[in-house]
Design a protein around this motif. Structure first.
Motif, PDB file in Angstrom:
ATOM      1  N   ASP A   1       0.935  -1.216   0.076  1.00 35.43           N
ATOM      2  CA  ASP A   1      -0.096  -0.086   0.056  1.00 35.43           C
ATOM      3  C   ASP A   1       0.775   1.238   0.018  1.00 35.43           C
ATOM      4  N   LEU A   2       2.112   1.136  -0.249  1.00 37.70           N
ATOM      5  CA  LEU A   2       3.054   2.330  -0.217  1.00 37.70           C
ATOM      6  C   LEU A   2       2.679   3.360  -1.097  1.00 37.70           C
ATOM      7  N   GLU A   3       2.286   3.042  -2.220  1.00 34.47           N
ATOM      8  CA  GLU A   3       1.942   4.114  -3.360  1.00 34.47           C
ATOM      9  C   GLU A   3       0.802   5.259  -2.672  1.00 34.47           C
ATOM     10  N   ASP A   4      -0.493   4.544  -2.029  1.00 38.31           N
ATOM     11  CA  ASP A   4      -1.345   5.137  -1.554  1.00 38.31           C
ATOM     12  C   ASP A   4      -0.884   5.954  -0.311  1.00 38.31           C
ATOM     13  N   LEU A   5      -0.021   5.569   0.496  1.00 36.87           N
ATOM     14  CA  LEU A   5       0.317   6.125   1.601  1.00 36.87           C
ATOM     15  C   LEU A   5       1.404   7.283   1.338  1.00 36.87           C
ATOM     16  N   THR A   6       2.300   7.388   0.497  1.00 35.88           N
ATOM     17  CA  THR A   6       3.038   8.143  -0.099  1.00 35.88           C
ATOM     18  C   THR A   6       2.169   9.394  -0.803  1.00 35.88           C
TER      19      THR A   6
ATOM     20  N   ALA B   1       0.790  11.095   2.279  1.00 35.14           N
ATOM     21  CA  ALA B   1       2.032  11.949   2.875  1.00 35.14           C
ATOM     22  C   ALA B   1       2.326  13.166   1.975  1.00 35.14           C
ATOM     23  N   HIS B   2       2.028  13.214   0.821  1.00 31.84           N
ATOM     24  CA  HIS B   2       2.228  14.418  -0.115  1.00 31.84           C
ATOM     25  C   HIS B   2       0.989  15.469   0.230  1.00 31.84           C
ATOM     26  N   GLU B   3      -0.243  14.751   0.549  1.00 31.36           N
ATOM     27  CA  GLU B   3      -1.399  15.893   0.887  1.00 31.36           C
ATOM     28  C   GLU B   3      -1.592  16.387   2.230  1.00 31.36           C
ATOM     29  N   HIS B   4      -0.836  15.762   3.186  1.00 28.19           N
ATOM     30  CA  HIS B   4      -0.910  16.206   4.400  1.00 28.19           C
ATOM     31  C   HIS B   4       0.644  16.530   4.991  1.00 28.19           C
TER      32      HIS B   4
ATOM     33  N   TRP C   1       1.278  17.359   7.887  1.00 32.23           N
ATOM     34  CA  TRP C   1       1.428  16.733   9.448  1.00 32.23           C
ATOM     35  C   TRP C   1       1.722  15.152   9.324  1.00 32.23           C
ATOM     36  N   LEU C   2       1.789  14.577   8.273  1.00 33.48           N
ATOM     37  CA  LEU C   2       1.870  13.218   8.111  1.00 33.48           C
ATOM     38  C   LEU C   2       3.261  12.777   7.393  1.00 33.48           C
ATOM     39  N   THR C   3       4.190  11.800   8.164  1.00 29.59           N
ATOM     40  CA  THR C   3       5.263  11.414   7.601  1.00 29.59           C
ATOM     41  C   THR C   3       5.274   9.784   7.403  1.00 29.59           C
ATOM     42  N   VAL C   4       5.532   9.402   6.300  1.00 32.36           N
ATOM     43  CA  VAL C   4       5.431   7.789   6.171  1.00 32.36           C
ATOM     44  C   VAL C   4       6.671   7.243   5.909  1.00 32.36           C
ATOM     45  N   VAL C   5       7.318   6.458   6.879  1.00 31.20           N
ATOM     46  CA  VAL C   5       8.208   5.728   6.762  1.00 31.20           C
ATOM     47  C   VAL C   5       8.515   4.113   6.507  1.00 31.20           C
ATOM     48  N   PRO C   6       8.737   3.757   5.165  1.00 28.74           N
ATOM     49  CA  PRO C   6       8.514   2.194   4.760  1.00 28.74           C
ATOM     50  C   PRO C   6       9.900   1.432   5.278  1.00 28.74           C
ATOM     51  N   ALA C   7       9.989   0.207   5.517  1.00 28.62           N
ATOM     52  CA  ALA C   7      10.889  -0.351   5.946  1.00 28.62           C
ATOM     53  C   ALA C   7      10.711  -1.955   5.688  1.00 28.62           C
ATOM     54  N   VAL C   8      12.047  -2.242   5.138  1.00 32.33           N
ATOM     55  CA  VAL C   8      12.008  -3.596   4.721  1.00 32.33           C
ATOM     56  C   VAL C   8      13.176  -4.560   5.600  1.00 32.33           C
ATOM     57  N   SER C   9      12.937  -5.632   6.039  1.00 34.49           N
ATOM     58  CA  SER C   9      13.918  -6.393   6.843  1.00 34.49           C
ATOM     59  C   SER C   9      14.695  -7.414   6.118  1.00 34.49           C
ATOM     60  N   ASP C  10      14.421  -8.044   5.055  1.00 36.17           N
ATOM     61  CA  ASP C  10      15.138  -9.159   4.485  1.00 36.17           C
ATOM     62  C   ASP C  10      15.894  -8.663   3.171  1.00 36.17           C
ATOM     63  N   GLU C  11      15.827  -7.387   2.567  1.00 34.94           N
ATOM     64  CA  GLU C  11      16.310  -6.931   1.612  1.00 34.94           C
ATOM     65  C   GLU C  11      17.957  -6.774   1.986  1.00 34.94           C
TER      66      GLU C  11
ATOM     67  N   GLY D   1       9.791   7.185  -2.344  1.00 35.99           N
ATOM     68  CA  GLY D   1      10.282   7.754  -1.144  1.00 35.99           C
ATOM     69  C   GLY D   1      11.382   6.668  -0.613  1.00 35.99           C
ATOM     70  N   ASP D   2      12.191   7.323   0.249  1.00 38.07           N
ATOM     71  CA  ASP D   2      13.193   6.380   1.010  1.00 38.07           C
ATOM     72  C   ASP D   2      12.643   5.187   1.601  1.00 38.07           C
ATOM     73  N   VAL D   3      13.306   4.166   1.354  1.00 38.68           N
ATOM     74  CA  VAL D   3      13.048   3.115   2.106  1.00 38.68           C
ATOM     75  C   VAL D   3      13.794   2.472   3.089  1.00 38.68           C
ATOM     76  N   GLU D   4      13.690   2.299   4.323  1.00 35.68           N
ATOM     77  CA  GLU D   4      14.451   2.026   5.435  1.00 35.68           C
ATOM     78  C   GLU D   4      14.870   0.488   5.242  1.00 35.68           C
ATOM     79  N   TYR D   5      16.083   0.159   5.667  1.00 39.06           N
ATOM     80  CA  TYR D   5      16.423  -1.182   5.993  1.00 39.06           C
ATOM     81  C   TYR D   5      16.604  -1.669   7.484  1.00 39.06           C
ATOM     82  N   GLY D   6      15.949  -2.832   7.678  1.00 35.82           N
ATOM     83  CA  GLY D   6      16.065  -3.298   9.133  1.00 35.82           C
ATOM     84  C   GLY D   6      14.891  -3.768   9.612  1.00 35.82           C
ATOM     85  N   ASN D   7      14.861  -4.386  10.837  1.00 39.19           N
ATOM     86  CA  ASN D   7      13.743  -4.827  11.382  1.00 39.19           C
ATOM     87  C   ASN D   7      13.036  -3.585  11.798  1.00 39.19           C
TER      88      ASN D   7
END
Length: 383
Positions: free
Chosen positions: A287-292, A295-298, A300-310, A325-331
């Motif tokens: 659902d990252l496309e919709d969340l992003t 975040a662009h519309e509001h 007050w909202l910050t969205v931080v996606p994260a992946v653990s196995d890449e 947007g930036d995708v964080e690495y880690g649990n």
């Protein structure tokens, strides 16, 4: 009623494991063949639920303020299956027969009196809650699927139109039953705040061996029908708080948090909200496309996606260039922790049990009061 005697007796009986529930249902159906159609064809899951419920009831036999709300919800839940007052004596008789059988020589008249008193109380509380519930809402809502999006091979987003308004709070869940899996109800959270048209969205992830999720993800199509039970759950927005918010979602645990996010957006002055959305890999951020876009519309909202196995090498660089947007690495708990401090925030956490548990531990270690952390795991949702 001697609560400790009940606990000791049930501990002795429970040592027999699945045989206890097997005996109970066999006895119930032999005595009352007409009740068999009220249960699913496959009884393995039902037997597990029976033992868990009995264990919880017995463990809280001397803590009525905690036990009574659980029994009240059980009574309301049982309305979906057509359970009525006349069924309770039959269940009680089979329960006593089962306990007597597995107690063997330890069974006494005193234990029998304890169990009869306990079951009488349980039945009374459940029936009163069911009767009260019936005054204000139906046992279930019929729904028609009006939209299906398959975001990946194991995740689908469904939009459903109930046959009547379904009153609920953002963050709550409903039990869902599909015609192909009668009497096998599974809980799913609404992924949206209440709408004027009363439609609801569900984010459904395919569970290995899951009888309901397999239908919802793989075969459900526009025009199909399902049933929904009454809304439940406490993962809801604290409207009295003026604090900034931290939302932490693992996989489809995003659904109730996205509903809460929509509710926050309706406030005249929303607080600052940080939403962390985690998955094993980039493809799992369904659902990252919709969340992003949100975040662009509001502001007050910050969205931080994260992946653990890449990997943090070439694959990670590709993620950073994905356009979302930036995708964080880690649990996910580690990613959340390194972006703190969060001690001034209200936290809402939902997803796999291990992720939720670790996130809560990290937040508490970072100074977030436990009373300001609301959570739900996938296992909690199925109770």
């Amino acid at each position: 009623m001697d609560a400790q005697r009940l606990k000791d007796n049930f501990a002795h009986v429970a040592e027999q494991g699945d045989a206890v529930a097997l005996f109970f249902y066999s006895d119930l159906f032999v005595r009352n063949p007409h009740l068999r159609d009220m249960f699913p064809v496959g009884m393995t899951g039902q037997r597990d639920k029976l033992l868990r419920a009995l264990g919880r009831i017995v463990s809280q036999a001397d803590d009525l303020p905690t036990l009574v709300p659980f029994l009240q919800q059980l009574g309301r839940d049982h309305r979906r299956f057509g359970i009525i007052a006349e069924h309770y004596p039959s269940v009680g008789a089979s329960l006593i027969a089962t306990l007597r059988h597995f107690s063997g020589s330890t069974w006494t008249d005193e234990i029998a009196e304890d169990w009869n008193a306990a079951y009488t109380l349980v039945a009374k509380v459940m029936l009163e809650a069911a009767d009260e519930d019936a005054l204000s809402r139906p046992a279930w809502w019929n729904g028609q699927v009006i939209g299906v999006e398959r975001r990946r091979f194991d995740i689908a987003v469904l939009r459903v139109q109930p046959d009547r308004p379904l009153p609920y709070l953002a963050g709550q869940s409903v039990a869902v039953e599909v015609p192909a899996r009668l009497r096998q109800w599974r809980y799913y959270s609404m992924a949206n705040a209440p709408r004027p048209d009363h439609t609801v969205d569900f984010h459904v992830r395919l569970v290995d061996g899951g009888p309901v999720s397999s239908v919802l993800v793989r075969t459900m199509k526009t025009g199909d029908h399902l049933r929904m039970g009454a809304p439940i759950g406490v993962l809801t927005l604290d409207e009295s708080s003026g604090r900034d918010m931290l939302l932490v979602a693992g996989s489809t645990g995003l659904a109730p948090l996205k509903a809460i996010l929509e509710q926050v957006a309706r406030r005249p002055i929303p607080p600052r909200v940080h939403l962390y959305f985690g998955a094993r890999n980039r493809d799992g951020l369904y659902d990252l496309e919709d969340l992003t876009k949100l975040a662009h519309e509001h502001a007050w909202l910050t969205v931080v996606p994260a992946v653990s196995d890449e990997s943090a090498g070439h694959g990670f660089s590709t993620l950073l260039q994905s356009g979302d947007g930036d995708v964080e690495y880690g649990n996910l708990p580690d990613v959340v922790a390194r972006h703190g401090p969060w001690s001034a925030h209200d936290a809402y956490v939902c997803g796999p049990a291990e992720m939720v548990g670790r996130t809560v531990e990290r937040l508490e270690s970072l100074g977030v009061e436990r009373a300001r952390i609301r959570l739900e795991t996938f296992a909690d949702a199925q109770r």
